[in-house]
Design an enzyme around this catalytic site. Structure first.
Site, PDB file in Angstrom:
ATOM      1  N   ILE A 201       0.973  -1.113   0.210  1.00  0.00           N
ATOM      2  CA  ILE A 201       0.130   0.075   0.047  1.00  0.00           C
ATOM      3  C   ILE A 201       0.872   1.183   0.053  1.00  0.00           C
ATOM      4  CG2 ILE A 201      -1.624   1.320   1.308  1.00  0.00           C
ATOM      5  CD1 ILE A 201      -2.865  -1.244   0.189  1.00  0.00           C
ATOM      6  N   HIS A 202       0.940   2.140  -1.091  1.00  0.00           N
ATOM      7  CA  HIS A 202       1.655   3.177  -1.134  1.00  0.00           C
ATOM      8  C   HIS A 202       1.026   4.699  -1.570  1.00  0.00           C
ATOM      9  CE1 HIS A 202       2.514   2.040  -5.302  1.00  0.00           C
ATOM     10  NE2 HIS A 202       2.786   3.398  -5.448  1.00  0.00           N
TER      11      HIS A 202
END
Ligand code: UD1
Length: 353
Positions: A201-202
């Site tokens: 997740i970024h």
């Protein structure tokens, strides 16, 4: 001249560097320095056999304006120094847009690799970057038929060529190497095959708002198996500043992995959960079920073929993780693993090099 700066661009650069060398072309690599941590940059050059950059701009992190502007300001000198026949830009990062704008301003022909992708979400920085870059480019190298249709609908058909997806080239090579060498899964022995989900997740839309980040991490924490979160520095930085604990419930936090280890870890996982563009497609190509924590995807084929599900609420994310296995398919919407060679041939013929 290839201009790259962020992790996914190094992956795309690898097969292009090989194809340029195989076809006897001179190739200059400019690294903007947008990504600078060794795990986001150096390991990709090492593991994928990419030649050292010829120039490094060292721009580092910053706001969109600072980062993009710093690349723009430094590119003039590099363009004048190397006087390339073509400037090749990759994907949809701030490095992509800055390099494209600097090259068109100085009248160097620009080719955009991975052109024509659209999320139609104008809130995403990547969407601004890809639309503006496509319209600045002299040649749009599209990975899919859907991307070609987007380019045509924006009046860019005459400047576009369908070459396939270069990330597929790399993935097939690395997957075969892993198969030959039986590389151990880097997440084992603590986790058994299919005993965990692999997560990344970024994106800004999932990390910048504290409530959103909290909700996404809490959903992963409630999963029925361990969730190995390969934490990009951005998610670590935002979690620290928002006071969000990443390691909660089922979540185990690890550093990002080098590319071959990432692929090995995905192959062995029970499923991938991500907001990355590349990993959605890699999961599909490896036939690993993917859950994408976004409201839209540029890689619509992965969803249409049943291997990817878009999920955002905690209930939807948990339901998607445990859904039954998708139907097998031998569809190949991303090409045959020879896109880089076709991209180089298109550049040479269409830009008369
Ligand atoms: C960028 C791209 C995104 C791409 C992603 C791949 C843009 C607008 N976004 O997002 O499209 O999917 O790369 O990873 O270009 N940081 C470090 N070390 C690094 C790099 C970044 O610690 O080597 C941290 C810093 O806190 C920085 C933050 O990550 O502020 C964000 O980095 P940035 O380059 O702005 O965007 P990414 O989130 O990496």
């Amino acid at each position: 001249m290839s201009v790259v700066g962020a992790r996914p661009q190094f992956v795309k650069l690898a097969p292009i560097a090989t194809a340029l060398s195989d076809l006897g072309h001179e190739h200059v690599i400019v690294h903007t320095g947008q990504h600078y941590d060794p795990m986001l940059s150096d390991v990709f050059f090492r593991d994928l056999g990419i030649p050292e950059p010829d120039a490094h701009l060292g721009v580092g992190s910053g706001s969109h304006g600072v980062q993009t502007g710093s690349i723009l300001a430094q590119m003039d000198e590099e363009l004048e120094r190397f006087a390339p026949d073509c400037v090749l830009v990759y994907g949809d990062t701030n490095s992509t847009l800055a390099a494209a704008v600097s090259a068109v301003k100085l009248h160097y022909p620009v080719a955009h690799l991975e052109a024509g992708l659209r999320s139609f979400n104008r809130g995403m920085p990547e969407e601004h970057n890809r639309v503006l870059t496509d319209h600045a480019a002299d040649l749009c190298l599209a990975p899919t038929q859907v991307a070609m249709e987007h380019l045509a609908s924006e009046g860019l058909a005459a400047r576009s060529a369908l070459v396939g997806d270069v990330m597929t080239d790399v993935l097939f090579t690395v997957r075969d190497r892993i198969g030959d060498q039986q590389t151990a899964n880097p997440l084992l022995p603590e986790l058994s095959p299919e005993g965990y989900y692999l997560a990344t997740i970024h994106r800004a839309e999932n990390t910048d708002d504290p409530q959103r980040l909290c909700e996404v991490i809490a959903s992963l924490g409630a999963a029925d198996k361990p969730v190995v979160l390969l934490a990009h520095p951005r998610v670590r930085a935002r979690a620290a500043s928002h006071g969000v604990e990443l390691e909660q419930g089922s979540v185990i936090v690890r550093d990002p992995l080098p590319y071959p280890e990432l692929i090995a870890a995905a192959i062995d996982s029970a499923g991938v959960v991500t907001d990355s563009g590349g990993l959605q497609k890699e999961a599909f190509l490896l036939r690993v079920p993917c859950t994408t924590v976004r409201f839209e995807t540029e890689w619509v084929e992965t969803v249409d073929l049943g291997w990817n599900v878009l999920a955002n609420t905690p209930d939807d994310i948990l339901a998607a993780l445990t859904r039954p296995a998708p139907s097998p398919t031998d569809a190949a919407p991303y090409g045959d693993g020879h896109a880089a060679q076709r991209a180089v041939e298109a550049i040479v013929s269409r830009l008369s090099i």
